[in-house]
Design an enzyme around this catalytic site. Structure first.
Site, PDB file in Angstrom:
ATOM      1  N   SER A  63     134.725 190.517  12.672  1.00 19.18           N
ATOM      2  CA  SER A  63     135.180 191.293  11.519  1.00 19.18           C
ATOM      3  C   SER A  63     135.804 190.399  10.455  1.00 19.18           C
ATOM      4  CB  SER A  63     136.201 192.338  11.952  1.00 19.18           C
ATOM      5  OG  SER A  63     135.669 193.165  12.949  1.00 19.18           O
TER       6      SER A  63
HETATM    7  N1  SAH Z   1     136.700 192.925  17.292  1.00 17.96           N
HETATM    8  C1  SAH Z   1     135.513 192.124  17.112  1.00 17.96           C
HETATM    9  C2  SAH Z   1     134.496 192.859  16.272  1.00 17.96           C
HETATM   10  C3  SAH Z   1     133.233 192.938  16.997  1.00 17.96           C
HETATM   11  S1  SAH Z   1     131.950 193.911  16.254  1.00 17.96           S
HETATM   12  C4  SAH Z   1     135.830 190.759  16.579  1.00 17.96           C
HETATM   13  O1  SAH Z   1     136.955 190.531  16.098  1.00 17.96           O
HETATM   14  O2  SAH Z   1     134.976 189.860  16.652  1.00 17.96           O
HETATM   15  C5  SAH Z   1     131.888 195.276  17.378  1.00 17.96           C
HETATM   16  C6  SAH Z   1     131.608 194.967  18.813  1.00 17.96           C
HETATM   17  O3  SAH Z   1     131.533 196.210  19.497  1.00 17.96           O
HETATM   18  C7  SAH Z   1     130.289 194.272  19.075  1.00 17.96           C
HETATM   19  O4  SAH Z   1     130.521 193.099  19.790  1.00 17.96           O
HETATM   20  C8  SAH Z   1     129.496 195.274  19.903  1.00 17.96           C
HETATM   21  O5  SAH Z   1     128.664 194.679  20.884  1.00 17.96           O
HETATM   22  C9  SAH Z   1     130.599 196.072  20.538  1.00 17.96           C
HETATM   23  N2  SAH Z   1     130.203 197.393  21.019  1.00 17.96           N
HETATM   24  C10 SAH Z   1     129.339 198.267  20.462  1.00 17.96           C
HETATM   25  N3  SAH Z   1     129.257 199.382  21.211  1.00 17.96           N
HETATM   26  C11 SAH Z   1     130.100 199.204  22.265  1.00 17.96           C
HETATM   27  C12 SAH Z   1     130.470 200.002  23.384  1.00 17.96           C
HETATM   28  N4  SAH Z   1     129.964 201.236  23.589  1.00 17.96           N
HETATM   29  N5  SAH Z   1     131.357 199.505  24.246  1.00 17.96           N
HETATM   30  C13 SAH Z   1     131.885 198.268  24.080  1.00 17.96           C
HETATM   31  N6  SAH Z   1     131.583 197.474  23.038  1.00 17.96           N
HETATM   32  C14 SAH Z   1     130.703 197.933  22.137  1.00 17.96           C
END
Ligand code: SAH
Length: 216
Positions: A63
């Protein structure tokens, strides 16, 4: 060319976030402590302190720093809290939050991302975390209740199983809306669940039983 001065870039990012309206000094201090260059792929290290989201593999993103700061601020974390994060991704948000609360449980559906995050967090000596591989749209019941819940992927609505996992008086922050455009939303659980819409954001989708369906 010498090593880029990441510490200086990090300070400049913190000043930028302050100018952009992040007010919680503890959140700014946490951002000032986490080396974001370690959470991005090698080819993006030079952009680690630009205020934007970057690809991290598996079609996912780390993000934007402003959004990490805003979400963390909205969560109003305190040192005694146990927090749940849904969407570990790079682990950057996990690291920032782990500096502000007692424990972070973070769920990620992609095993590769979770394992990379585990290595980064261990390398930084951040150990008040539990990383779980699975469908976070169901929350993570074994460690519930959580004082704070942060969903870091776009969800059409607050995933229903997460609600009872939030402690009374607890807060949930999530990007709620459509697959490609959401509103950052704060829920406070008292007798019912109050909802405050904060600002538009764009997250990758939460894919799971209680969120979006997988689509290609
Ligand atoms: N907080 C993270 C942002 C990651 S983007 C950072 O700082 O890097 C969102 C993430 O949510 C992705 O890695 C994606 O794989 C994950 N995601 C999507 N659906 C999900 C689910 N049902 N359960 C767990 N993770 C999920």
């Amino acid at each position: 060319m010498g090593e880029p001065d990441f510490a200086r870039r990090r300070e400049a990012l913190v000043s930028h976030l302050r100018r952009e309206g992040i007010r919680d000094e503890r959140v700014l201090a946490a951002i000032g402590q986490v080396p974001r260059e370690r959470f991005v792929p090698p080819e993006f290290v030079d952009e680690a302190y630009v205020d934007r989201a970057l690809p991290i593999g598996a079609g996912q993103t780390i993000s934007q720093p402003f959004v990490v700061a805003r979400m963390t601020e909205l969560l109003e974390p305190r040192v005694e809290h146990r927090a749940l994060e849904v969407g570990t991704g790079s682990g950057y948000q996990t690291a920032v939050l782990a500096l502000l609360v007692a424990e972070v449980v973070s769920v990620e559906r992609h095993r590769t991302l979770s394992e990379e995050a585990r290595q980064r967090l261990a390398g930084l000596g951040i150990d008040n975390i539990l990383l779980v591989v699975g469908d976070g749209s169901a929350g993570y019941p074994p460690r519930a209740p959580y004082d704070r819940i942060l969903i870091t992927a776009a969800t059409p609505r607050l995933p229903e199983p997460v609600i009872p996992q939030c402690a009374t008086g607890g807060r949930i922050v999530a990007p709620v809306g459509e697959r490609y455009a959401q509103q950052l939303t704060v829920f406070v659980k008292m007798n019912g669940l109050s909802r405050t819409v904060v600002e538009p954001v764009k997250f990758v989708p939460l894919v799971g039983e209680h969120a979006f369906e997988e689509n290609n």
